[in-house]
Scaffold this motif. Sequence first.
Motif, mmCIF file in Angstrom:
data_model
loop_
_atom_site.group_PDB
_atom_site.id
_atom_site.type_symbol
_atom_site.label_atom_id
_atom_site.label_comp_id
_atom_site.label_asym_id
_atom_site.label_seq_id
_atom_site.Cartn_x
_atom_site.Cartn_y
_atom_site.Cartn_z
ATOM 1 N N THR A 1 0.863 -1.377 0.059
ATOM 2 C CA THR A 1 0.076 0.025 -0.110
ATOM 3 C C THR A 1 1.041 1.209 -0.002
ATOM 4 O OG1 THR A 1 -1.664 -1.240 1.260
ATOM 5 C CG2 THR A 1 -1.667 1.131 1.254
ATOM 6 N N PRO A 2 0.563 2.256 -1.066
ATOM 7 C CA PRO A 2 1.404 3.362 -0.904
ATOM 8 C C PRO A 2 1.495 4.121 0.333
ATOM 9 C CG PRO A 2 0.191 3.117 -3.045
ATOM 10 C CD PRO A 2 -0.606 2.211 -2.000
ATOM 11 N N ALA A 3 2.635 4.619 0.814
ATOM 12 C CA ALA A 3 2.861 5.400 1.924
ATOM 13 C C ALA A 3 2.850 6.908 1.706
ATOM 14 C CB ALA A 3 3.885 5.058 2.805
ATOM 15 N N THR A 4 1.544 7.326 1.143
ATOM 16 C CA THR A 4 1.497 8.865 0.481
ATOM 17 C C THR A 4 1.637 9.836 1.556
ATOM 18 O OG1 THR A 4 -0.116 7.721 -1.060
ATOM 19 C CG2 THR A 4 -0.028 10.038 -0.853
ATOM 20 N N GLU A 5 1.010 9.512 2.709
ATOM 21 C CA GLU A 5 1.351 10.816 3.762
ATOM 22 C C GLU A 5 2.611 10.791 4.342
ATOM 23 O OE1 GLU A 5 -0.911 8.469 3.664
ATOM 24 O OE2 GLU A 5 -2.878 9.546 3.256
ATOM 25 N N GLU A 6 3.224 9.711 4.294
ATOM 26 C CA GLU A 6 4.515 9.461 4.933
ATOM 27 C C GLU A 6 5.479 10.206 4.059
ATOM 28 O OE1 GLU A 6 2.119 6.260 6.894
ATOM 29 O OE2 GLU A 6 2.206 7.281 4.865
ATOM 30 N N ALA A 7 5.311 9.807 2.574
ATOM 31 C CA ALA A 7 6.391 10.424 1.594
ATOM 32 C C ALA A 7 6.137 11.884 1.611
ATOM 33 C CB ALA A 7 5.873 9.795 0.341
ATOM 34 N N ALA A 8 4.870 12.573 1.755
ATOM 35 C CA ALA A 8 4.778 13.979 1.648
ATOM 36 C C ALA A 8 5.524 14.446 3.010
ATOM 37 C CB ALA A 8 3.340 14.461 1.655
ATOM 38 N N TYR A 9 5.517 14.022 4.084
ATOM 39 C CA TYR A 9 5.998 14.362 5.152
ATOM 40 C C TYR A 9 7.501 14.394 5.134
ATOM 41 C CZ TYR A 9 7.524 14.282 10.220
ATOM 42 O OH TYR A 9 8.214 14.435 11.223
ATOM 43 N N LEU A 10 8.095 13.192 4.576
ATOM 44 C CA LEU A 10 9.362 12.949 4.468
ATOM 45 C C LEU A 10 9.948 13.896 3.628
ATOM 46 C CD1 LEU A 10 12.005 11.158 4.976
ATOM 47 C CD2 LEU A 10 11.202 9.705 3.117
ATOM 48 N N VAL A 11 9.441 14.481 2.462
ATOM 49 C CA VAL A 11 10.031 15.140 1.602
ATOM 50 C C VAL A 11 10.199 16.669 2.425
ATOM 51 C CG1 VAL A 11 9.171 16.650 -0.683
ATOM 52 C CG2 VAL A 11 9.394 14.286 -0.542
ATOM 53 N N SER A 12 8.989 17.045 2.972
ATOM 54 C CA SER A 12 8.756 18.321 3.732
ATOM 55 C C SER A 12 9.929 18.298 4.732
ATOM 56 C CB SER A 12 7.392 18.341 4.389
ATOM 57 O OG SER A 12 7.527 19.571 5.200
ATOM 58 N N LEU B 1 16.158 19.147 -1.490
ATOM 59 C CA LEU B 1 15.127 19.318 -2.381
ATOM 60 C C LEU B 1 14.761 18.035 -3.098
ATOM 61 C CD1 LEU B 1 15.745 22.856 -4.009
ATOM 62 C CD2 LEU B 1 14.455 22.236 -1.914
ATOM 63 N N LEU B 2 13.593 17.258 -2.858
ATOM 64 C CA LEU B 2 13.243 16.159 -3.385
ATOM 65 C C LEU B 2 11.771 16.097 -3.589
ATOM 66 C CD1 LEU B 2 14.485 13.503 -4.289
ATOM 67 C CD2 LEU B 2 13.989 12.477 -1.901
ATOM 68 N N SER B 3 11.159 15.563 -4.277
ATOM 69 C CA SER B 3 9.829 15.549 -4.737
ATOM 70 C C SER B 3 9.222 13.973 -4.780
ATOM 71 C CB SER B 3 9.278 16.411 -5.794
ATOM 72 O OG SER B 3 9.764 15.886 -7.069
ATOM 73 N N THR B 4 8.016 13.974 -4.726
ATOM 74 C CA THR B 4 7.588 12.509 -5.030
ATOM 75 C C THR B 4 6.809 12.336 -6.530
ATOM 76 O OG1 THR B 4 5.260 13.303 -4.025
ATOM 77 C CG2 THR B 4 6.937 12.261 -2.710
ATOM 78 N N ASP B 5 6.388 11.041 -6.695
ATOM 79 C CA ASP B 5 5.695 11.106 -8.078
ATOM 80 C C ASP B 5 4.880 9.579 -7.974
ATOM 81 O OD1 ASP B 5 5.060 12.060 -10.442
ATOM 82 O OD2 ASP B 5 6.976 12.305 -10.978
ATOM 83 N N GLY B 6 4.284 9.097 -8.986
ATOM 84 C CA GLY B 6 3.538 7.837 -9.049
ATOM 85 C C GLY B 6 2.343 8.265 -8.800
ATOM 86 N N PRO B 7 1.428 7.336 -8.984
ATOM 87 C CA PRO B 7 -0.174 7.306 -9.062
ATOM 88 C C PRO B 7 -0.453 7.662 -7.520
ATOM 89 C CG PRO B 7 0.414 5.478 -10.226
ATOM 90 C CD PRO B 7 1.724 5.965 -9.816
ATOM 91 N N GLY B 8 0.506 6.808 -6.554
ATOM 92 C CA GLY B 8 -0.032 7.120 -5.166
ATOM 93 C C GLY B 8 0.889 8.325 -4.384
ATOM 94 N N ARG B 9 1.666 8.783 -5.323
ATOM 95 C CA ARG B 9 2.383 10.122 -4.721
ATOM 96 C C ARG B 9 3.401 9.536 -3.663
ATOM 97 N NH1 ARG B 9 2.999 13.903 -8.413
ATOM 98 N NH2 ARG B 9 4.100 15.036 -6.765
ATOM 99 N N ASN B 10 3.746 8.275 -3.689
ATOM 100 C CA ASN B 10 4.845 7.640 -2.758
ATOM 101 C C ASN B 10 6.051 7.292 -3.192
ATOM 102 O OD1 ASN B 10 3.410 5.635 -4.442
ATOM 103 N ND2 ASN B 10 4.503 4.409 -2.901
ATOM 104 N N ILE B 11 6.530 7.841 -4.454
ATOM 105 C CA ILE B 11 7.793 7.533 -4.970
ATOM 106 C C ILE B 11 8.746 8.566 -4.712
ATOM 107 C CG2 ILE B 11 9.161 6.315 -6.924
ATOM 108 C CD1 ILE B 11 6.660 4.757 -6.119
#
Length: 450
Positions: free
Chosen positions: A379-390, A398-408
């Motif tokens: 299951t994509p860790a979408t919220e965690e990915a956003a938190y990590l990037v922040s 400076l890093l960002s996310t991609d993918g259908p689940g915005r978790n990459i």
Amino acid sequence: MAADRRSKADTLALRQRLISSSCRLFFPEDPVKIVRAQGQYMYDEQGAEYIDCINNVAHVGHCHPVVVRAAHEQNQVLNTNSRYLHDNIVDYAQRLSETLPEPLCVFYFLNSGSEANDLALRLARHYTGHQDVVVLDHAYHGHLSSLIDISPYKFRNLDGQKEWVHVAPLPDTYRGPYREDHPNPAVAYANEVKRVVSSAQEKGRKIAAFFAESLPSVGGQIIPPAGYFSQVAEHIHKAGGVFVADEIQVGFGRVGKHFWAFQLQGKDFVPDIVTMGKSIGNGHPVACVATTQPVARAFEATGVEYFNTFGGSPVSCAVGLAVLNVLEKEQLQAHATSVGSFLMELLRQQKIKHPIVGDVRGVGLFIGVDLIKDEATRTPATEEAAYLVSRLKENYVLLSTDGPGRNILKFKPPMCFSLDNARQVVAKLDAILTDMEEKVQSCQTLRLQL
């Protein structure tokens, strides 16, 4: 008020008043005001230095002096359209031709990747006499109306899928139907394209082209299995269509092993059309379409001129030549291999240490880190990915996310990104993940399950 003296808050207020909210910022909750950049570093209005891990447009490094000087010197002499005979455009086309398989020998110059893909679509339709396009799920090929129509990433949130567009599964061996344990995922995914083509033909549709990023980026930093493109091309050619390789995100040596990412599919695979943009001009608006003589001749037979006001200008071609010179002189393709391999190894160590890291995939300086909530379901860790990037931004990465689940987590840094940069970034990533495992419930749950 002089822009260099304007506060970040004042600039943000002006932007919110004058610029459409559809034009989004990175880190909208706390945007970074960048005022200059050099190499793989960007600097805010306070002088803070950030490591840029995502700017594949500044391919050989932000504000590279050789590229800047080439543009400046040509600007002082002449900048006009391509209807006048000039050495730069033919010199540039010749240099590009030396990097490509021999059949790809006719060039069109444009301003953006979107323009390049739009022209590729026109070329395909004129050559085949067909209308329909097969694309990969979650694909993005540009912002023009014609390209929104062939970009599931966009059209699913707008007017939906047109009857002339046919979507095949993304060849994702981590999340797709055919995964890393499949005996031959290349053939299995190519057969899905064959099925999509057959279904379209049963409805009386005729295929003009198959469009694919050589390494799907928006789809989640995907590495298609070797041999997939050759198999797909066979099915598409049999249907009377052409194969368009979109190299806008990944070309010009980024993959390290080869100059073009489509070459990862094997020396016998040659697309019918290749599109280029972004990194081609290191920030200057340049793009290109390369194709074969038969495709170009069919387009010419219409008698309609192709003219692009700024495409192929002396300045644009001088910039393009300078980028090629820097790539060669600084051996950045080999650099992408060595630094990319080192970064991949460091990230794989994080996968062993942190359960939230489900997959690390990539080649050269094109790398994706797939964050998951659960190993079994992925299951994509979408919220965690956003938190990590922040959090990384707070730590000047400076890093960002991609993918259908915005978790990459996507790594596509300038090609001068160094071994030391890799160490610094992964050390900060490790520290934040360790902290998250103490604070974020999903990470704690993951650890308990292992």
